[in-house]
Design a protein around this motif. Structure first.
Motif, PDB file in Angstrom:
ATOM      1  N   ILE A 157      -3.217  -0.547   2.662  1.00  0.00           N
ATOM      2  CA  ILE A 157      -3.229   0.244   1.424  1.00  0.00           C
ATOM      3  C   ILE A 157      -3.879  -0.551   0.297  1.00  0.00           C
ATOM      4  O   ILE A 157      -4.684  -0.025  -0.479  1.00  0.00           O
ATOM      5  N   ALA A 203      -7.598  -0.513   0.746  1.00  0.00           N
ATOM      6  CA  ALA A 203      -8.190   0.777   0.383  1.00  0.00           C
ATOM      7  C   ALA A 203      -8.354   0.883  -1.124  1.00  0.00           C
ATOM      8  O   ALA A 203      -9.392   1.349  -1.623  1.00  0.00           O
ATOM      9  N   LEU A 242     -14.161   8.010  -0.865  1.00  0.00           N
ATOM     10  CA  LEU A 242     -12.813   8.222  -0.346  1.00  0.00           C
ATOM     11  C   LEU A 242     -12.731   7.893   1.144  1.00  0.00           C
ATOM     12  O   LEU A 242     -11.785   7.235   1.596  1.00  0.00           O
ATOM     13  N   ILE A 243     -13.711   8.351   1.908  1.00  0.00           N
ATOM     14  CA  ILE A 243     -13.712   8.082   3.346  1.00  0.00           C
ATOM     15  C   ILE A 243     -13.815   6.583   3.604  1.00  0.00           C
ATOM     16  O   ILE A 243     -13.100   6.023   4.444  1.00  0.00           O
ATOM     17  N   LEU A 254     -10.383   4.905   2.737  1.00  0.00           N
ATOM     18  CA  LEU A 254      -9.356   5.232   3.724  1.00  0.00           C
ATOM     19  C   LEU A 254      -9.631   4.545   5.067  1.00  0.00           C
ATOM     20  O   LEU A 254      -8.718   4.035   5.723  1.00  0.00           O
ATOM     21  N   GLY A 276      -8.684   0.746   5.058  1.00  0.00           N
ATOM     22  CA  GLY A 276      -7.271   0.523   5.307  1.00  0.00           C
ATOM     23  C   GLY A 276      -6.904   0.767   6.759  1.00  0.00           C
ATOM     24  O   GLY A 276      -6.188  -0.031   7.385  1.00  0.00           O
ATOM     25  N   LEU A 277      -7.397   1.879   7.322  1.00  0.00           N
ATOM     26  CA  LEU A 277      -7.105   2.208   8.711  1.00  0.00           C
ATOM     27  C   LEU A 277      -7.668   1.170   9.665  1.00  0.00           C
ATOM     28  O   LEU A 277      -6.992   0.744  10.619  1.00  0.00           O
ATOM     29  N   HIS A 284     -17.633  -1.158   3.693  1.00  0.00           N
ATOM     30  CA  HIS A 284     -16.954   0.130   3.577  1.00  0.00           C
ATOM     31  C   HIS A 284     -17.216   0.820   2.242  1.00  0.00           C
ATOM     32  O   HIS A 284     -16.855   1.983   2.069  1.00  0.00           O
TER      33      HIS A 284
END
Length: 500
Positions: free
Chosen positions: A7, A10, A95-96, A99, A102-103, A149
Motif C-alpha cells: 500500500i 502504491a 491508477l493502474i 495498484l 503494490g500488487l 510503474h
C-alpha cells in the motif's frame, strides 16, 4: 506486513506521477488505443507506430484507426476499462500503475517466502525491487520498479501476470493440485496477451509441469500450454481477419547486440561504480554460486527461477535478431526479471547454513538499498515527468482542420500534446529490420501525393526536442525537391508544409 509495504508503495507511485504519468516510446500508442476503444473505434491506434511497415497511402486509409497488431491488446483494454469509470486514460494509467506496483511487491514477497525464512527476507526483496539499483543510475533516473510503474507502459501489468504464474507454479509443484496448473496457465496466457515475450513464461511453465509435476504430466502440460497461447492466438486471428491488420512481426535478420544484458545484472547488484573487470568478476562469481546451489539443492522453485530468466533473455534476443531490431536491451525491457533475480540470489545464499552466508543474506539487500536510495530520492523529488512543453509547432496544429490528415515525424508526441491522429513521414531506416529503407524516395512521393489529394499537412519537429525523430524520419530538406509543397508556417522548433 507485506500488504502495508504494498500500500505504501502504491501511494509512493502516485506521488512520483503527481505531474503526470510517464511517457515512453510506446505510451502514445497504448493511451491512444485505449481512447479509440472508448470512442467506439475498436482496438486500434490513432497514430502509426514508428515500427509500422505500412506505406503512407495504406496508413492514411485507416484514418486514425490503425489495427493494433504490433502490440498485444490487454494493457490498452485495461486502460479503457478503468477510464470508463469517468477518468481520462492518463489518470487510468496512473491508477493502474500504482495498484500494480503494490500488487507486484506482494506477489514477489509471496514468491520470496518460499525460499527465505521469516518476514525479513521477503520484505528486503520487496524494498530491493521497489528502489533497487539499475545500470541506468549513472545516466539518468533509474528504471527501478518505482520508476517503471509510473509509466504508461505494459511492463507493470506483465510483471503482475508473470509473478502470479510463478507463484501458482510453485504451489502446484508443492501441492500437485491440477487447478493450480490451470490457474498458472491462464495467468501465463494473460502475460502473453500483455507482452509477446510472455511466451518465455509459457515455456517455463511447460518445463516445470513436465519436470516437477506428478500424475498426468503430459496432459497437464498440454492443457497448460493451450491456456498459455490461447489468448494471443485468438487476438492474432481477430487482428488479421476482423481488423485487417498486418502480422505482429515479420522475419528479419539483424545483430542482437546482446552483450549489454550482463550489464543489467551488474547494475542490479549495484556494481556500476566498479571497474569493468571487477564488475564482470563479481557477476561471474554470483552466477557460479547460484548455479552450484540450483544444481545441488534440488529445490524446484530455485530451478524455475533460474530457467525463467534464461528463457526470457533468449526470447528477447531472438525477437531482436529475427523479428524486431528496435527491441531494446535495457532496464525497461528486463525489469520483469529484477524481482525474481533478487529472490533467486538471496534464496541461493539462504540455503547455506554457515553463519557468514546467513549474514550475507541480510547484508546484501541492506547494502543494495542504501546504494539505490539517492537515485530513488531523485525519482520521488522530481517526479517522472512534468507537463509537456508547449512547442510552437504543436500549438500551430490546433489551427488546422480537426479531421485533416497530418503526416509527422513525431506521431506519438503529437497525440500526447494535442490528441491529433497522424501517420508517419517515411523513415530512412526500417525500425523492425534495422536496414536502410530502399523505398524511401518512392514513399516520399507517395506521401506528397496523399497529402495533396486529401488536402493534408506535413508537420515536422526539427528542434533537439525531436530527438531521434530528426535522424530516423524524413526532414524538411527531403521535401524541398517537391515543388507542389510550400511552407505554411515556420516556428522556432519546426515547420508545417502544405500543398500549393
Amino acid at each position: 506486513m507485506f500488504a502495508v509495504i504494498g500500500i505504501a508503495a502504491a501511494i509512493l507511485c502516485l506521488v512520483v506521477t503527481r505531474h503526470r504519468v510517464g511517457f515512453d516510446t510506446d505510451s502514445g500508442v497504448y493511451l491512444g488505443t485505449a481512447q479509440n476503444i472508448i470512442d467506439g473505434r475498436g482496438v486500434t491506434s490513432p497514430v502509426q507506430a514508428f515500427t509500422s511497415e505500412s506505406g503512407p497511402r495504406e496508413a492514411a486509409s485507416f484514418h486514425g484507426a490503425v489495427p493494433l497488431t504490433h502490440y498485444p491488446p490487454l494493457y490498452p483494454l485495461s486502460l479503457a476499462a478503468v477510464a470508463r469509470i469517468g477518468v481520462d486514460v492518463e489518470l487510468a494509467a496512473r491508477l493502474i500503475g500504482a495498484l500494480l506496483l503494490g500488487l507486484n511487491l506482494v506477489l514477489l514477497a509471496l514468491l520470496a517466502r518460499t525460499v527465505l525464512p521469516g518476514l525479513v527476507g521477503p520484505c528486503a526483496v520487496m524494498l530491493l525491487a521497489l528502489v533497487g539499483p539499475v545500470s541506468g543510475v549513472d545516466v539518468g533516473l533509474p528504471h527501478s520498479w518505482l520508476y517503471q510503474h509510473g509509466f504508461a507502459m505494459s511492463e507493470s501489468m506483465f510483471i503482475a501476470f508473470s509473478l502470479g504464474t510463478l507463484v501458482a507454479l510453485e504451489r502446484y509443484v508443492v501441492t500437485k493440485q491440477a487447478r493450480l496448473c490451470w490457474i498458472a496457465g491462464a495467468l501465463a496466457g494473460f502475460a502473453t496477451a500483455t507482452r509477446y515475450v510472455g511466451i518465455a513464461l509459457v515455456v517455463t511453465g511447460l518445463i516445470t509441469v513436465l519436470a516437477f509435476g506428478s500424475g498426468r504430466r503430459l496432459s497437464r502440460a498440454v492443457t497448460f500450454g493451450a491456456l498459455g497461447v490461447m489468448p494471443i492466438a485468438v487476438w492474432t486471428l481477430i487482428s488479421r481477419l476482423v481488423l485487417g491488420g498486418r502480422a505482429p512481426r515479420t522475419f528479419h535478420l539483424s545483430n542482437p547486440h546482446a552483450a549489454g544484458i550482463f550489464g543489467l545484472f551488474e547494475g542490479w547488484l549495484g556494481l556500476t561504480s566498479l571497474a569493468p573487470l571487477a564488475r564482470h568478476v563479481v557477476l561471474a562469481g554470483v552466477i557460479v554460486l547460484v548455479a552450484v546451489v540450483v544444481i545441488g539443492e534440488r529445490r524446484p522453485l530455485l530451478r524455475v527461477l533460474a530457467i525463467y530468466p534464461l528463457l526470457y533473455g533468449l526470447a528477447v534476443i531472438a525477437t531482436r535478431m529475427f523479428l524486431d531490431a528496435s527491441t531494446s536491451m535495457d532496464d525497461r525491457v528486463f525489469s520483469p526479471l529484477q524481482g525474481p533475480f533478487y529472490v533467486l540470489l538471496l534464496g541461493a545464499l539462504a540455503t547455506r547454513k554457515a553463519t557468514a552466508t546467513r549474514a550475507l543474506t541480510f547484508a546484501v539487500p541492506i547494502v543494495l538499498v542504501v546504494v539505490a536510495l539517492p537515485a530513488a530520492w531523485r525519482v520521488v523529488d522530481h517526479g517522472i515527468l512534468s507537463a509537456p512543453p508547449a512547442e510552437e509547432t504543436f500549438a500551430a496544429t490546433n489551427d488546422l482542420p480537426p479531421d485533416a490528415i497530418i503526416a509527422t515525424n513525431v506521431p506519438t508526441r503529437l497525440w500526447e500534446v494535442n490528441g491529433r491522429w497522424s501517420i508517419n513521414v517515411p523513415v530512412r531506416t526500417i525500425a523492425v529490420s534495422g536496414k536502410v529503407n530502399g523505398h524511401f524516395d518512392a514513399q516520399l512521393q507517395e506521401l506528397v501525393d496523399v497529402v495533396t489529394e486529401q488536402h493534408g499537412y506535413i508537420v515536422l519537429l526539427g528542434s533537439p526536442k525531436a530527438g531521434l525523430a530528426a535522424l530516423l524520419f524524413a526532414t524538411e530538406h527531403d521535401f524541398e525537391r517537391f515543388g507542389s509543397l510550400r511552407v505554411a508556417r515556420r516556428t522556432n522548433d519546426g515547420v508545417i508544409l502544405v500543398p500549393r
